[in-house]
Design an enzyme around this catalytic site. Structure first.
Site, PDB file in Angstrom:
ATOM      1  CE1 TYR A 109      -4.673 -30.267   4.339  1.00 37.81           C
ATOM      2  CE2 TYR A 109      -4.698 -28.409   5.810  1.00 37.81           C
ATOM      3  CZ  TYR A 109      -3.930 -29.088   4.693  1.00 37.81           C
ATOM      4  OH  TYR A 109      -2.845 -28.579   4.267  1.00 37.81           O
ATOM      5  CB  CYS A 148      -4.302 -30.164  -3.231  1.00 35.74           C
ATOM      6  SG  CYS A 148      -2.773 -29.659  -4.439  1.00 35.74           S
ATOM      7  CG  HIS A 149      -4.453 -23.720  -4.892  1.00 38.41           C
ATOM      8  ND1 HIS A 149      -4.535 -24.765  -5.878  1.00 38.41           N
ATOM      9  CD2 HIS A 149      -5.246 -22.772  -5.059  1.00 38.41           C
ATOM     10  CE1 HIS A 149      -5.462 -24.214  -6.810  1.00 38.41           C
ATOM     11  NE2 HIS A 149      -5.776 -22.908  -6.117  1.00 38.41           N
ATOM     12  CG  ASN A 178      -3.417 -33.168  -6.637  1.00 36.39           C
ATOM     13  OD1 ASN A 178      -3.491 -33.724  -7.692  1.00 36.39           O
ATOM     14  ND2 ASN A 178      -3.878 -31.766  -6.205  1.00 36.39           N
ATOM     15  CD  GLU A 197      -8.147 -20.319  -6.928  1.00 35.50           C
ATOM     16  OE1 GLU A 197      -9.135 -20.552  -6.245  1.00 35.50           O
ATOM     17  OE2 GLU A 197      -7.394 -21.323  -7.569  1.00 35.50           O
TER      18      GLU A 197
END
Length: 189
Positions: free
Chosen positions: A123, A154-155, A146, A181
């Protein structure tokens, strides 16, 4: 119907439901762009068969606008052929939050532009990138508001400690997206 920016006419909102490896994603948009992606709440992680399932529209295919089609194509690539997401257009956004100038919008655009597939950022690091290093809490607020999760990733925003932190789709969803990912990036390396 949704009011877009003040003073503009109302847009005709359409929606599709995309069956994905993480459940049914409800996607809302109009001819101008995407309004919102609603994530299902995961109580259990998808099993291997569900995770490798193809992404199919199971509702609303007959009313698909161009932004909804681009969103479906992008999400299908994200889940099934992640290397293709870089070459696909990101659909236009038409959510009021993304139309007006604000710190939240700045943070979301910075995240979309600068934090790539398979990466994670804290963050605080995202606050620095967005131009206000002392606004880590405000970045958390931006992540909560979001309207286009997964596409605006945002993940990928995690705590400085390395813990994944909160997520609108729940911690199981966030952990699944991050490990998806990581695995896909390793396959491509």
């Amino acid at each position: 119907q949704v009011n877009s920016v003040e003073g503009e006419s109302q847009c005709k909102e359409k929606h599709i439901v995309l069956l994905s490896p993480v459940g049914k994603l409800k996607i809302f948009g109009c001819e101008t762009g995407l309004h919102e992606i609603k994530l299902p709440k995961l109580n259990v992680l998808p099993n291997e068969a569900e995770s490798s399932a193809a992404c199919e529209v199971c509702e609303g295919a007959e009313e698909m606008t161009e932004p909804l089609k681009q969103c479906m194509d992008w999400l299908r690539a994200y889940f099934c052929e992640p290397a293709r997401t870089d070459s696909l257009p990101v659909p236009a956004f038409h959510h009021p939050l993304l139309q007006r100038d604000s710190f939240t919008r700045q943070v979301l655009w910075t995240l979309l532009r600068d934090v790539k597939f398979g990466e994670a950022i804290s963050y605080k690091q995202l606050a620095d990138l967005a131009g206000n290093g002392r606004a880590a809490r405000a970045v958390g607020g931006a992540m909560r508001s979001n309207p286009i999760p997964i596409i605006i990733p945002c993940h990928r925003v995690i705590r400085s400690s390395g813990q994944s932190g909160n997520y609108g789709g729940g911690s199981l969803m966030k952990d699944w997206l991050l490990s998806h990912e990581k695995l896909q990036k390793e396959k491509l390396a």
